[in-house]
Design a protein around this motif. Structure first.
Motif, PDB file in Angstrom:
ATOM      1  N   VAL A 219       0.839  -1.205   0.000  1.00 39.84           N
ATOM      2  CA  VAL A 219       0.000   0.000   0.000  1.00 39.84           C
ATOM      3  C   VAL A 219       0.870   1.249   0.000  1.00 39.84           C
ATOM      4  CG1 VAL A 219      -1.602   1.319   1.423  1.00 39.84           C
ATOM      5  CG2 VAL A 219      -2.013  -1.099   1.016  1.00 39.84           C
ATOM      6  N   CYS A 220       1.917   1.260   0.798  1.00 33.90           N
ATOM      7  CA  CYS A 220       2.831   2.412   0.797  1.00 33.90           C
ATOM      8  C   CYS A 220       3.486   2.598  -0.562  1.00 33.90           C
ATOM      9  CB  CYS A 220       3.892   2.228   1.875  1.00 33.90           C
ATOM     10  SG  CYS A 220       3.264   2.264   3.571  1.00 33.90           S
ATOM     11  N   TRP A 221       3.908   1.477  -1.177  1.00 36.83           N
ATOM     12  CA  TRP A 221       4.535   1.582  -2.492  1.00 36.83           C
ATOM     13  C   TRP A 221       3.562   2.115  -3.529  1.00 36.83           C
ATOM     14  CZ3 TRP A 221       3.126  -1.248  -6.895  1.00 36.83           C
ATOM     15  CH2 TRP A 221       3.959  -1.057  -7.998  1.00 36.83           C
ATOM     16  N   VAL A 222       2.309   1.603  -3.514  1.00 38.11           N
ATOM     17  CA  VAL A 222       1.303   2.062  -4.492  1.00 38.11           C
ATOM     18  C   VAL A 222       0.994   3.537  -4.276  1.00 38.11           C
ATOM     19  CG1 VAL A 222      -1.110   1.802  -5.186  1.00 38.11           C
ATOM     20  CG2 VAL A 222       0.297  -0.215  -4.869  1.00 38.11           C
ATOM     21  N   SER A 223       0.920   3.968  -3.032  1.00 36.77           N
ATOM     22  CA  SER A 223       0.629   5.384  -2.756  1.00 36.77           C
ATOM     23  C   SER A 223       1.745   6.288  -3.267  1.00 36.77           C
ATOM     24  CB  SER A 223       0.430   5.579  -1.252  1.00 36.77           C
ATOM     25  OG  SER A 223      -0.599   4.748  -0.760  1.00 36.77           O
ATOM     26  N   ILE A 224       2.990   5.894  -2.985  1.00 36.42           N
ATOM     27  CA  ILE A 224       4.117   6.713  -3.456  1.00 36.42           C
ATOM     28  C   ILE A 224       4.177   6.721  -4.972  1.00 36.42           C
ATOM     29  CG2 ILE A 224       6.632   6.939  -3.434  1.00 36.42           C
ATOM     30  CD1 ILE A 224       6.608   5.712  -0.653  1.00 36.42           C
ATOM     31  N   ARG A 225       3.944   5.573  -5.576  1.00 38.76           N
ATOM     32  CA  ARG A 225       3.976   5.487  -7.039  1.00 38.76           C
ATOM     33  C   ARG A 225       2.879   6.329  -7.663  1.00 38.76           C
ATOM     34  NH1 ARG A 225       6.890   5.398 -11.399  1.00 38.76           N
ATOM     35  NH2 ARG A 225       5.980   4.213 -13.114  1.00 38.76           N
ATOM     36  N   ALA A 226       1.659   6.284  -7.106  1.00 43.05           N
ATOM     37  CA  ALA A 226       0.555   7.087  -7.637  1.00 43.05           C
ATOM     38  C   ALA A 226       0.835   8.574  -7.475  1.00 43.05           C
ATOM     39  CB  ALA A 226      -0.741   6.703  -6.931  1.00 43.05           C
ATOM     40  N   ALA A 227       1.410   8.958  -6.346  1.00 44.16           N
ATOM     41  CA  ALA A 227       1.725  10.374  -6.129  1.00 44.16           C
ATOM     42  C   ALA A 227       2.766  10.869  -7.133  1.00 44.16           C
ATOM     43  CB  ALA A 227       2.216  10.580  -4.700  1.00 44.16           C
ATOM     44  N   THR A 228       3.803  10.084  -7.359  1.00 41.21           N
ATOM     45  CA  THR A 228       4.831  10.504  -8.321  1.00 41.21           C
ATOM     46  C   THR A 228       4.276  10.577  -9.742  1.00 41.21           C
ATOM     47  OG1 THR A 228       5.538   8.186  -8.479  1.00 41.21           O
ATOM     48  CG2 THR A 228       6.717   9.608  -6.939  1.00 41.21           C
ATOM     49  N   VAL A 229       3.409   9.651 -10.090  1.00 43.38           N
ATOM     50  CA  VAL A 229       2.823   9.667 -11.435  1.00 43.38           C
ATOM     51  C   VAL A 229       1.918  10.885 -11.611  1.00 43.38           C
ATOM     52  CG1 VAL A 229       1.225   8.462 -12.966  1.00 43.38           C
ATOM     53  CG2 VAL A 229       3.029   7.193 -11.819  1.00 43.38           C
ATOM     54  N   LEU A 230       1.079  11.179 -10.620  1.00 43.44           N
ATOM     55  CA  LEU A 230       0.198  12.345 -10.720  1.00 43.44           C
ATOM     56  C   LEU A 230       0.988  13.643 -10.782  1.00 43.44           C
ATOM     57  CD1 LEU A 230      -2.722  11.411  -8.279  1.00 43.44           C
ATOM     58  CD2 LEU A 230      -2.757  11.471 -10.785  1.00 43.44           C
ATOM     59  N   LEU A 231       2.058  13.733 -10.015  1.00 46.24           N
ATOM     60  CA  LEU A 231       2.893  14.933 -10.082  1.00 46.24           C
ATOM     61  C   LEU A 231       3.532  15.108 -11.456  1.00 46.24           C
ATOM     62  CD1 LEU A 231       4.655  14.903  -6.582  1.00 46.24           C
ATOM     63  CD2 LEU A 231       2.852  16.457  -7.391  1.00 46.24           C
ATOM     64  N   SER A 232       3.891  14.011 -12.104  1.00 41.90           N
ATOM     65  CA  SER A 232       4.466  14.123 -13.448  1.00 41.90           C
ATOM     66  C   SER A 232       3.417  14.430 -14.506  1.00 41.90           C
ATOM     67  CB  SER A 232       5.188  12.809 -13.805  1.00 41.90           C
ATOM     68  OG  SER A 232       4.267  11.735 -13.857  1.00 41.90           O
ATOM     69  N   TRP A 233       2.132  14.113 -14.236  1.00 43.88           N
ATOM     70  CA  TRP A 233       1.080  14.380 -15.210  1.00 43.88           C
ATOM     71  C   TRP A 233       0.472  15.775 -15.071  1.00 43.88           C
ATOM     72  CZ3 TRP A 233      -2.125   9.197 -14.703  1.00 43.88           C
ATOM     73  CH2 TRP A 233      -1.403   8.172 -15.303  1.00 43.88           C
ATOM     74  N   MET A 234       0.551  16.377 -13.911  1.00 42.86           N
ATOM     75  CA  MET A 234      -0.160  17.634 -13.679  1.00 42.86           C
ATOM     76  C   MET A 234       0.228  18.753 -14.647  1.00 42.86           C
ATOM     77  SD  MET A 234      -0.442  17.810  -9.509  1.00 42.86           S
ATOM     78  CE  MET A 234      -1.129  19.462  -9.571  1.00 42.86           C
ATOM     79  N   PRO A 235       1.497  18.937 -15.029  1.00 46.62           N
ATOM     80  CA  PRO A 235       1.788  20.034 -15.971  1.00 46.62           C
ATOM     81  C   PRO A 235       1.222  19.820 -17.372  1.00 46.62           C
ATOM     82  CG  PRO A 235       3.765  19.368 -14.759  1.00 46.62           C
ATOM     83  CD  PRO A 235       2.733  18.332 -14.509  1.00 46.62           C
ATOM     84  N   GLN A 236       0.730  18.635 -17.701  1.00 51.26           N
ATOM     85  CA  GLN A 236       0.271  18.356 -19.056  1.00 51.26           C
ATOM     86  C   GLN A 236      -1.189  18.710 -19.297  1.00 51.26           C
ATOM     87  OE1 GLN A 236       1.208  14.294 -19.980  1.00 51.26           O
ATOM     88  NE2 GLN A 236       3.341  14.479 -19.316  1.00 51.26           N
ATOM     89  N   GLY A 237      -1.949  19.059 -18.280  1.00 46.22           N
ATOM     90  CA  GLY A 237      -3.328  19.465 -18.477  1.00 46.22           C
ATOM     91  C   GLY A 237      -4.322  18.368 -18.121  1.00 46.22           C
ATOM     92  N   ARG A 238      -5.613  18.783 -18.010  1.00 44.69           N
ATOM     93  CA  ARG A 238      -6.666  17.863 -17.567  1.00 44.69           C
ATOM     94  C   ARG A 238      -6.975  16.802 -18.611  1.00 44.69           C
ATOM     95  NH1 ARG A 238     -12.741  19.774 -15.617  1.00 44.69           N
ATOM     96  NH2 ARG A 238     -13.531  17.656 -15.160  1.00 44.69           N
ATOM     97  N   THR A 239      -6.962  17.180 -19.885  1.00 45.69           N
ATOM     98  CA  THR A 239      -7.294  16.207 -20.938  1.00 45.69           C
ATOM     99  C   THR A 239      -6.276  15.085 -20.989  1.00 45.69           C
ATOM    100  OG1 THR A 239      -8.259  18.011 -22.225  1.00 45.69           O
ATOM    101  CG2 THR A 239      -7.801  15.947 -23.382  1.00 45.69           C
ATOM    102  N   VAL A 240      -5.028  15.451 -20.920  1.00 44.43           N
ATOM    103  CA  VAL A 240      -3.977  14.425 -20.944  1.00 44.43           C
ATOM    104  C   VAL A 240      -4.080  13.536 -19.712  1.00 44.43           C
ATOM    105  CG1 VAL A 240      -1.488  14.053 -20.966  1.00 44.43           C
ATOM    106  CG2 VAL A 240      -2.482  15.901 -22.320  1.00 44.43           C
ATOM    107  N   ILE A 241      -4.436  14.129 -18.564  1.00 44.44           N
ATOM    108  CA  ILE A 241      -4.572  13.329 -17.343  1.00 44.44           C
ATOM    109  C   ILE A 241      -5.695  12.316 -17.480  1.00 44.44           C
ATOM    110  CG2 ILE A 241      -5.207  13.446 -14.898  1.00 44.44           C
ATOM    111  CD1 ILE A 241      -3.707  16.045 -14.692  1.00 44.44           C
ATOM    112  N   MET A 242      -6.837  12.727 -18.064  1.00 45.15           N
ATOM    113  CA  MET A 242      -7.951  11.796 -18.243  1.00 45.15           C
ATOM    114  C   MET A 242      -7.583  10.674 -19.204  1.00 45.15           C
ATOM    115  SD  MET A 242     -10.138  12.880 -16.162  1.00 45.15           S
ATOM    116  CE  MET A 242     -11.431  11.742 -16.625  1.00 45.15           C
TER     117      MET A 242
END
Length: 552
Positions: free
Chosen positions: A329-352
């Motif tokens: 669970v800790c690994w999945v949480s850290i991995r999801a956080a890092t992925v979301l941080l890398s996606w945020m500058p690309q915009g909402r459409t790219v995130i979806m």
């Protein structure tokens, strides 16, 4: 010495070779057998309070099963030494070459442990062995015994860990420990970007400590200057100079053997108060290791206990379940956080779009994991239980009990061993398919290919191995009118019997093929002079023919 004194040259050489063999053998036993055993026992002694155990309990366990106890402690010590060596290799990738000069570089192509065992005297090996025991034992005290004391002082109700199981439990403690050591930790370290995260964390800590203590040049080197200057400029002070370099290959090799330093190194700038700063660096490192150990011993277990309490209520759960689930669970949480941080500058459409792609990939991964990590290990463990465990442990007048969870846990280990042997073996369809699946990875997972080429054939083979003997023993044997005792014997012994038949047929087929190849080889070597194309032309007036040969 006596043979040299009486000038028996041949006896002297023979005794010298025997001495070398005995010396190398004893050193190998010390390095591979005794040292991990000492580490395993020391880990056990330092972690007694964590499991609410005493030395008397360990003494009773040793008296009841000395061989098993020694093997388990050796196994734990070997795992500890392996992960410590892996961490040292990771440090060598981050630190400046030459910082860890006092540790042997296992990746050095010139490193030859057998040659070191032969050339270095016994007292050097004993000194190195005692130093290794002191270093590894101190690290265990720092990262296990001291954190346990702090946890018991700050959180008295947190310890001990629950690892006691009853004899009729559906899964054994050994199965869970092997599953955690062989499946959970390698999966986290190899497949989950954990090694890259750990490497970046070590680099960030080294960078911070280097600039705070003015040891950046010593720890990481001067990369900007190294790009423009050679490794050893003539006017640059070299604090890591190895005696013998520049005096010939043999002298350099002897210097490596004598000093034990690495071949590659980089010069550095020595700051003022260097010794005091090194002492502060070691203290800072010990504090960091202590805090990291406290974090690893508490957070995953707390998260796992909370998750298991939501599912199992107030039931007592083995801590390996809670630690493994909390770790994931800790690994999945850290991995999801890092992925979301890398996606945020690309915009909402790219995130979806990315969320849709990852959702589809997760669904495919769950389906594949259910087949490859669920069904196949369960069938494999059940088949192993029917072939090996039940005939050896359960008498004919008793009914064997099968626990699916324990069969699955052992089946995971067996599947991993079989996959490793398959990848090391010759080229055949299963090796090709496994290599293709591994090359595709999780992001490019091909569900149709895995189901059609890997999961379906293996599951069908395992189901046939389970169902055909059962059908024979339950369907055909009663039709023959045998006694109930004979029918029970057939039901219990048909699985190992058919396995022996299959193995004998495979060996017989292999030997027949080898004999055919040998026969063809002997026949070709003895009788085959050359392959020729022969043209026969009928001459006028005669029925005889004159051969004209052409070498092919």
């Amino acid at each position: 010495a006596l043979a040299s004194l009486v000038k028996f040259q041949r006896s002297r050489r023979l005794l010298g070779v025997c001495y070398i063999v005995v010396k190398v053998s004893l050193l190998v036993v010390m390095e591979i057998g005794l040292f991990p055993l000492i580490c395993g026992w020391w880990l056990d002694v330092c972690s007694l309070e964590m499991f609410d155990a005493t030395l008397k309990d360990r003494e009773q366990s040793f008296d009841s099963a000395p061989g098993t106890t020694m093997f388990l402690h050796w196994l734990v010590g070997m795992v500890y030494v392996f992960y410590f060596a892996s961490f040292i290799l990771l440090l060598r990738e981050v630190l400046r070459p030459g910082v860890l000069w006092f540790l042997r570089n296992l990746n050095d192509p010139d490193f030859n442990p057998v040659q070191e065992m032969i050339h270095l005297p016994i007292y050097r090996h004993l000194r190195r062995f005692i130093l290794s025991v002191v270093v590894f034992g101190s690290i265990v005290l720092l990262m296990l015994w001291l954190p346990i004391k702090i946890i018991k002082l700050l959180f008295p109700a947190f310890l001990p860990y629950n690892v006691m199981l009853y004899s009729d439990a559906p899964v054994s403690e050994l199965s869970l420990e092997l599953l955690l050591l062989q499946v959970v930790l390698p999966a986290l370290l190899e497949q989950g970007h954990t090694r890259q995260w750990l490497k970046r964390l070590v680099h960030a800590w080294t960078f911070t400590a280097g600039y705070v203590l003015d040891l950046h040049s010593y720890l990481l080197g001067d990369h900007e200057e190294d790009e423009n200057q050679p490794n050893n400029p003539p006017n640059r002070l070299n604090n890591n100079r190895i005696p013998g370099l520049g005096e010939g290959l043999h002298a350099a090799h002897q210097a490596i053997l004598q000093q034990g330093g690495p071949v590659g190194f980089q010069p550095y700038q020595r700051p003022p108060n260097f010794l005091l700063k090194i002492i502060l660096l070691v203290v800072f490192m010990c504090m960091t290791l202590l805090l990291a150990s406290l974090f690893c011993l508490t957070l995953p277990v707390c998260v796992g206990r909370w998750l298991m309490s939501l599912w199992m209520g107030s039931a007592v759960i083995h801590e390996l379940y809670t630690a493994a689930s909390g770790l994931y669970v800790c690994w999945v949480s850290i991995r999801a956080a890092t992925v979301l941080l890398s996606w945020m500058p690309q915009g909402r459409t790219v995130i979806m779009i990315k969320v849709h792609e990852w959702t589809l990939m997760i669904v495919k991964t769950v389906v594949v994991a259910a087949m490859l990590a669920g069904v196949i290990p369960l069938l494999l463990g059940l088949l192993f239980d029917l072939i090996i465990v039940a005939p050896l442990r359960v008498p004919l007048d008793q009914t064997p009990l099968f626990y699916p969870w324990q069969d699955w846990a052992l089946g995971v280990l067996h599947a991993k061993i079989i996959a490793a042997i398959t990848l090391m073996g010759p080229q055949w369809w299963l090796k090709t398919v496994i290599e293709q699946v591994y090359a595709n990875g999780i992001r490019n997972i091909d569900l149709h290919f895995i189901v059609r080429r890997l999961a379906a054939p293996v599951i069908c083979l395992l189901l046939l191995s389970l169902c055909v003997p059962y059908s024979i023993s339950k369907g055909l044997t009663p039709l023959l009118g045998v006694q109930p005792e004979m029918q029970t014997l057939v039901e219990r012994r048909i699985y190992p019997f058919l396995l022996m038949v299959v193995i004998l047929l495979a060996i017989l087929t292999f030997q027949i093929r080898q004999f055919k190849r040998l026969y063809e080889h002997i026949k070709n070597d003895k009788y085959l002079v050359g392959q020729r194309l022969v043209n026969y032309e009928r001459k006028s007036g005669r029925s005889s023919s004159t051969p004209h040969t052409t070498s092919s």
